[in-house]
Design a protein around this motif. Structure first.
Motif, PDB file in Angstrom:
ATOM      1  N   LYS A 201       0.925  -1.257   0.076  1.00 24.32           N
ATOM      2  CA  LYS A 201      -0.073   0.110  -0.213  1.00 24.32           C
ATOM      3  C   LYS A 201       0.946   1.140   0.018  1.00 24.32           C
ATOM      4  O   LYS A 201       1.150   1.793   1.054  1.00 24.32           O
ATOM      5  CB  LYS A 201      -1.036   0.030   1.339  1.00 24.32           C
ATOM      6  N   SER A 223       2.576  -3.777  -8.211  1.00 25.23           N
ATOM      7  CA  SER A 223       1.402  -3.939  -7.430  1.00 25.23           C
ATOM      8  C   SER A 223       1.176  -3.224  -5.984  1.00 25.23           C
ATOM      9  O   SER A 223       0.007  -3.206  -5.697  1.00 25.23           O
ATOM     10  CB  SER A 223       1.040  -5.577  -7.268  1.00 25.23           C
ATOM     11  N   PRO A 227      -4.552   1.690  -5.863  1.00 30.58           N
ATOM     12  CA  PRO A 227      -5.261   2.447  -7.117  1.00 30.58           C
ATOM     13  C   PRO A 227      -5.454   3.643  -7.214  1.00 30.58           C
ATOM     14  O   PRO A 227      -5.625   4.221  -8.246  1.00 30.58           O
ATOM     15  CB  PRO A 227      -6.667   1.454  -6.623  1.00 30.58           C
ATOM     16  N   GLU A 228      -5.622   4.455  -5.874  1.00 31.86           N
ATOM     17  CA  GLU A 228      -5.837   5.909  -5.941  1.00 31.86           C
ATOM     18  C   GLU A 228      -4.617   6.615  -6.649  1.00 31.86           C
ATOM     19  O   GLU A 228      -4.884   7.715  -6.948  1.00 31.86           O
ATOM     20  CB  GLU A 228      -6.251   6.315  -4.585  1.00 31.86           C
ATOM     21  N   GLU A 252       1.379  -3.849 -12.734  1.00 30.93           N
ATOM     22  CA  GLU A 252       0.115  -4.026 -12.032  1.00 30.93           C
ATOM     23  C   GLU A 252      -0.338  -2.597 -11.301  1.00 30.93           C
ATOM     24  O   GLU A 252      -1.639  -2.394 -11.057  1.00 30.93           O
ATOM     25  CB  GLU A 252       0.351  -4.901 -10.975  1.00 30.93           C
ATOM     26  N   GLY A 253       0.298  -1.897 -10.944  1.00 36.54           N
ATOM     27  CA  GLY A 253       0.131  -0.421 -10.244  1.00 36.54           C
ATOM     28  C   GLY A 253      -0.092   0.621 -11.244  1.00 36.54           C
ATOM     29  O   GLY A 253      -0.493   1.645 -10.654  1.00 36.54           O
ATOM     30  N   GLU A 255      -2.861   0.877 -13.159  1.00 40.10           N
ATOM     31  CA  GLU A 255      -4.356   0.744 -13.687  1.00 40.10           C
ATOM     32  C   GLU A 255      -4.955   1.972 -13.230  1.00 40.10           C
ATOM     33  O   GLU A 255      -4.848   2.458 -12.135  1.00 40.10           O
ATOM     34  CB  GLU A 255      -5.018  -0.200 -12.989  1.00 40.10           C
ATOM     35  N   SER A 257      -8.139   3.362 -13.492  1.00 38.65           N
ATOM     36  CA  SER A 257      -9.662   3.493 -13.418  1.00 38.65           C
ATOM     37  C   SER A 257      -9.901   4.063 -12.112  1.00 38.65           C
ATOM     38  O   SER A 257     -11.241   4.703 -11.900  1.00 38.65           O
ATOM     39  CB  SER A 257     -10.391   2.185 -13.918  1.00 38.65           C
ATOM     40  N   LYS A 258      -9.084   3.702 -10.736  1.00 42.13           N
ATOM     41  CA  LYS A 258      -9.733   4.326  -9.508  1.00 42.13           C
ATOM     42  C   LYS A 258      -8.571   5.403  -9.113  1.00 42.13           C
ATOM     43  O   LYS A 258      -8.532   5.705  -8.025  1.00 42.13           O
ATOM     44  CB  LYS A 258      -9.663   3.007  -8.808  1.00 42.13           C
ATOM     45  N   ARG A 259      -8.080   5.934 -10.051  1.00 41.02           N
ATOM     46  CA  ARG A 259      -7.073   7.364  -9.667  1.00 41.02           C
ATOM     47  C   ARG A 259      -8.009   8.069  -8.969  1.00 41.02           C
ATOM     48  O   ARG A 259      -9.183   8.491  -9.422  1.00 41.02           O
ATOM     49  CB  ARG A 259      -6.377   7.639 -10.751  1.00 41.02           C
TER      50      ARG A 259
END
Length: 290
Positions: A201, A223, A227-228, A252-253, A255, A257-259
């Motif tokens: 995280k 990873s 996501p944020e 993996e990190g 992506e 869509s959730k930024r």
């Protein structure tokens, strides 16, 4: 030549730096043989045009162990290496703050302009690399930088190319404090973000000051990146001013869509303007690749 075994001109890097004349208009190369050099060093502002070259990046190590809670030292006195001079280059050398995790502990503290770090390692925990003066320009190429919290922080303009950025704890990688009137802060290009096995995280950054600028482009994000992506440092007002962006990252990190909605994904046109020449043209021409 610096060598601990007596085979060089000096036994410590500090002694070699003392021998260099002030305000030189010629270049001096200082070669440092393998060894662990326990030194707390300042390259003063009157030194310039110096190149410090280690024999082996993994075996030529400058180390010290100050941290912020020793006699109320505070963050900005904890450095192992402080570079006040300009036009200084480091190659193939490790700069380490070996303090335990008891507070902020800076390995590299920069204040000079036009500083280059080529194939170097910066080892520490919290606050490993402090880029300490607004308007100064720093170039890191093929370096390894590790830490726990805010381990790349400060107001300078810095370009990281082909570097490995390694997180040792769940926390934040960058804490830029870019001034409002400075166009570029931190740029990570073709870097790889890695982490310890139990780390899952990590935020790309949080704004130490409201107009923090940080861009990750063409990077491979592990990873461990949340996501944020970004954090507002417990202040929603920072979301209106912080300049956080990404472009064509992978892994993996990466992506998006959730930024967080207040970060930016650069367009092709916007990304084309982010070049070494544009980033480093703030106060005269400087090409770190020459």
């Amino acid at each position: 030549m610096v060598a601990q075994d007596g085979s060089g001109d000096y036994a410590t890097l500090g002694e070699a730096l003392e021998s260099v004349r002030a305000f030189m208009d010629y270049n001096v190369k200082i070669y440092v043989k393998k060894g662990i050099y326990k030194e707390k060093l300042v390259i003063p502002s009157w030194l310039q045009n110096i190149e410090i070259i280690g024999e082996d990046v993994n075996a030529t190590i400058i180390t010290y162990a100050d941290h912020a809670n020793i006699n109320n030292m505070g963050t900005f006195r904890t450095y192992t290496m402080k570079v006040e001079g300009s036009h200084i280059t480091f190659r193939d050398i490790t700069i380490e703050n070996n303090a335990p995790r008891l507070g902020q502990a800076v390995a590299l503290h920069t204040e000079g302009d036009c500083l280059r770090f080529i194939n170097c390692r910066f080892l520490g925990n919290q606050d490993t690399v402090y880029t300490g003066t607004a308007g100064t320009r720093l170039y890191f190429k093929n370096c390894y930088i590790e830490g726990t919290t805010d381990f790349i922080f400060g107001p300078a303009t810095a370009w990281f190319e082909g570097c490995t950025i390694h997180s040792k704890a769940n926390s934040y990688i960058t804490a830029a404090s870019t001034p409002k009137d400075v166009q570029f802060g931190y740029i990570f290009d073709k870097c790889e973000l890695t982490a310890e096995d139990n780390v899952d995280k990590v935020y790309l950054g949080r704004p130490w000051r409201p107009y923090a600028y940080t861009l990750f482009m063409n990077c491979k994000l592990g990873s461990h990146i949340v996501p944020e992506g970004w954090n507002n440092w417990r202040n929603k007002e920072n979301e209106k001013t912080a300049r956080y962006a990404e472009f064509k990252n992978s892994g993996e990190g990466a992506e998006i869509s959730k930024r967080v909605g207040w970060s930016l994904q650069l367009s092709e046109k916007q990304a084309k303007s982010v070049t070494l020449n544009n980033v480093f043209s703030t106060s005269g021409v400087w090409n770190p690749c020459e």
